[in-house]
Design an enzyme around this catalytic site. Sequence first.
Site, PDB file in Angstrom:
ATOM      1  N   LYS A  79      -4.647  -9.585   2.658  1.00  0.00           N
ATOM      2  CA  LYS A  79      -3.436 -10.060   1.956  1.00  0.00           C
ATOM      3  C   LYS A  79      -2.923 -11.339   2.606  1.00  0.00           C
ATOM      4  CE  LYS A  79      -1.449  -5.554   0.627  1.00  0.00           C
ATOM      5  NZ  LYS A  79      -0.347  -4.629   0.834  1.00  0.00           N
ATOM      6  N   GLU A 133      -7.965   5.315   1.443  1.00  0.00           N
ATOM      7  CA  GLU A 133      -6.848   4.612   2.089  1.00  0.00           C
ATOM      8  C   GLU A 133      -6.212   5.526   3.150  1.00  0.00           C
ATOM      9  OE1 GLU A 133      -4.375   1.302   0.045  1.00  0.00           O
ATOM     10  OE2 GLU A 133      -3.060   3.041  -0.006  1.00  0.00           O
ATOM     11  N   GLY A 176       2.825   5.438  -0.856  1.00  0.00           N
ATOM     12  CA  GLY A 176       2.461   4.899  -2.175  1.00  0.00           C
ATOM     13  C   GLY A 176       1.475   5.791  -2.915  1.00  0.00           C
ATOM     14  N   ARG A 177       0.420   6.235  -2.219  1.00  0.00           N
ATOM     15  CA  ARG A 177      -0.628   7.025  -2.895  1.00  0.00           C
ATOM     16  C   ARG A 177      -0.210   8.469  -3.116  1.00  0.00           C
ATOM     17  NH1 ARG A 177      -1.940   4.897   1.913  1.00  0.00           N
ATOM     18  NH2 ARG A 177      -2.409   6.248   3.669  1.00  0.00           N
ATOM     19  N   GLU A 224       0.489  -8.978  -6.683  1.00  0.00           N
ATOM     20  CA  GLU A 224       0.025  -8.723  -8.048  1.00  0.00           C
ATOM     21  C   GLU A 224       1.201  -8.267  -8.928  1.00  0.00           C
ATOM     22  OE1 GLU A 224      -1.269  -7.565  -5.249  1.00  0.00           O
ATOM     23  OE2 GLU A 224      -3.438  -7.231  -5.386  1.00  0.00           O
ATOM     24  N   LYS A 268       6.724   0.102  -4.451  1.00  0.00           N
ATOM     25  CA  LYS A 268       7.480   0.662  -3.333  1.00  0.00           C
ATOM     26  C   LYS A 268       8.112  -0.462  -2.511  1.00  0.00           C
ATOM     27  CE  LYS A 268       7.059   3.497   0.777  1.00  0.00           C
ATOM     28  NZ  LYS A 268       6.233   4.315   1.641  1.00  0.00           N
ATOM     29  N   HIS A 271     -26.367   9.490 -17.700  1.00  0.00           N
ATOM     30  CA  HIS A 271     -27.231   8.460 -18.266  1.00  0.00           C
ATOM     31  C   HIS A 271     -27.150   7.188 -17.436  1.00  0.00           C
ATOM     32  CE1 HIS A 271     -27.825  11.127 -21.660  1.00  0.00           C
ATOM     33  NE2 HIS A 271     -26.546  11.428 -21.482  1.00  0.00           N
TER      34      HIS A 271
HETATM   35  O1  F6P Z   1      -2.550  -2.612  -0.864  1.00  0.00           O
HETATM   36  C1  F6P Z   1      -2.215  -1.351  -0.457  1.00  0.00           C
HETATM   37  C2  F6P Z   1      -0.878  -0.877  -0.944  1.00  0.00           C
HETATM   38  O2  F6P Z   1       0.060  -1.130   0.024  1.00  0.00           O
HETATM   39  C3  F6P Z   1      -0.963   0.595  -1.294  1.00  0.00           C
HETATM   40  O3  F6P Z   1      -0.844   1.408  -0.206  1.00  0.00           O
HETATM   41  C4  F6P Z   1       0.108   0.723  -2.322  1.00  0.00           C
HETATM   42  O4  F6P Z   1      -0.028   1.884  -3.096  1.00  0.00           O
HETATM   43  C5  F6P Z   1      -0.101  -0.539  -3.116  1.00  0.00           C
HETATM   44  O5  F6P Z   1      -0.444  -1.508  -2.142  1.00  0.00           O
HETATM   45  C6  F6P Z   1       1.081  -1.007  -3.920  1.00  0.00           C
HETATM   46  O6  F6P Z   1       2.198  -1.191  -3.112  1.00  0.00           O
HETATM   47  P1  F6P Z   1       3.645  -1.303  -3.721  1.00  0.00           P
HETATM   48  O7  F6P Z   1       3.963  -0.031  -4.415  1.00  0.00           O
HETATM   49  O8  F6P Z   1       4.528  -1.558  -2.542  1.00  0.00           O
HETATM   50  O9  F6P Z   1       3.661  -2.460  -4.680  1.00  0.00           O
END
Ligand code: F6P
Length: 523
Positions: A490, A332, A246-247, A193, A187, A362
């Site tokens: 972060k 979140e 995002g979620r 990452e 987003k 288990h």
């Molecule tokens: O670390 C939290 C977050 O901001 C989430 O809310 C989001 O889904 C995820 O990182 C990934 O964010 P993006 O889609 O901006 O890469």
Amino acid sequence: MSADRFEKLKAIAAEAVSISELFKLESNRMDNFVLREGPLRADFSKQAMSEHAKDQLLYLAADCQVEHWRQRFFDGEKINTTEDRAVLHMALRGVGGDEAVRKQVKEMRQKLRAFAEKIRDDGKFKAIVHVGIGGSDLGPRLIADGLAASTKSPFELRFAENVDGASINDALAGLNPKSTLVIVVSKSFTTQETRMNAEAARDWLEKALGKKAGANFIAVTANRRGAESFGVAGDQIFDFWDWVGGRYSVWSAVGLSLQIAFGPDAFDQFLSGAAAMDQHFRDASLGENLPVMMALTGIWNRNVLGYTSVAVIPYARRLRKLSAFLQQLEMESNGKSKTRDGQDTGLTCPIIWGDEGTNGQHAFFQWLHQGTPGAPVDFVAVLKDHEERPAHHNALLANCFAQSEALMIGKPEYVVRDEMIAAGYSQSDMDKLAPQKTFPGNRPSTIITLDELSPFALGHLIALYEHKVFVQGVIWGVNSFDQWGVELGKVLAKSILAEMDGAKGEHDKSTAALIELLSAKSA
Ligand code: F6P
């Protein structure tokens, strides 16, 4: 949460009888605690909640103005106040949104459909590597598994999320760059990452394809400029918008990999299933409303009975990532300690955890049955056998139903002793073992069954949880649509990374020693 109402609920809980007793006392319990909507049935009757408690919880929902907030949500008001944004993910499935939003969504859906069909038809690509994390990963990953129950994908679909190099290495391993489509989903297009994994994937493509690599590289983002400055061509970018959290984004272009892999028709049915749940949530009275009932059950368990966690156990391999998905959706959204206006909250979101059944039996079910304090469970099961293995399927469901029953009925010590006497145990062995073989019971669970694991039912299920989270957020008084709590770590990671390259920084002694440890190793 209204203090008076809360006191009343506590008083009801203090006088409560066991769940098994409730079945004897309340002859209409199955009518009052089972709700059905489309392919989904939710049985709340094994919750430790009387009809009287349920009524009081419904008053609590009224006190907390759940209907008013629901209306604001459906009206597209800016209920994400800290980010000054509307919350319109329902518009992605055709519910709500003004004319401009509906137009944007319609155009994007047409564009995604056309693109997915083109990729499916021309046969150039054999593999899709979906790069993204959090909301840009968990939904697509869960739904990819779920859709596989009814539709076979002609593509090898892989995911890379973690910044651990193993994640992208595993995702690319053995693939042919020429026939691999990389879809980077972010987003913000700033997530560390995702950017690092995207760079690695781009390098991998460029090494093999040179200047032609761009044709195999797609971005999905609400930050078009960010994607362009990363080097993605404008016509290779699919947009979504800041009003999609995002979620809550799997319904948007974030689901592009799913549309390609499983076809746009399956994806449309997934959207329709969610839309049907939206309509139910909007139109049903609070007492007949599935998301409201789920939310109130959670409030009862968390705020009144004091449970600290909820286990989500899908008895369906293809839903095995449900608890991971819900960890983000619920924790979140509602893992907050300040209300919308900055006051301290009471207890909010419990820990969400779980794994697929029967595997969990288990592992951690020992704790669920005899540990302290145990946890309420959401069991999720699919009635149809999608695997053409009826014997396996019956065994799977028998286990699911048995676990829910066992948690509730337990096994009192006198029953254990009677069995041991009949089996010929000595008195001393019996005294030693009987307490260990006793089950306290009275442990609550909800069983959600889906008639089948169709794309429609999947959409229904996920939207149910989304709206449950919304209602709980209203009752707890938090903004469910921001996530400031992820920011501090972060920022620190960024400065620690710079220090690994020689920049100066200040830390507590423990963190400084760890940075030193790594520098010494790489020196
Ligand atoms: O670390 C939290 C977050 O901001 C989430 O809310 C989001 O889904 C995820 O990182 C990934 O964010 P993006 O889609 O901006 O890469």
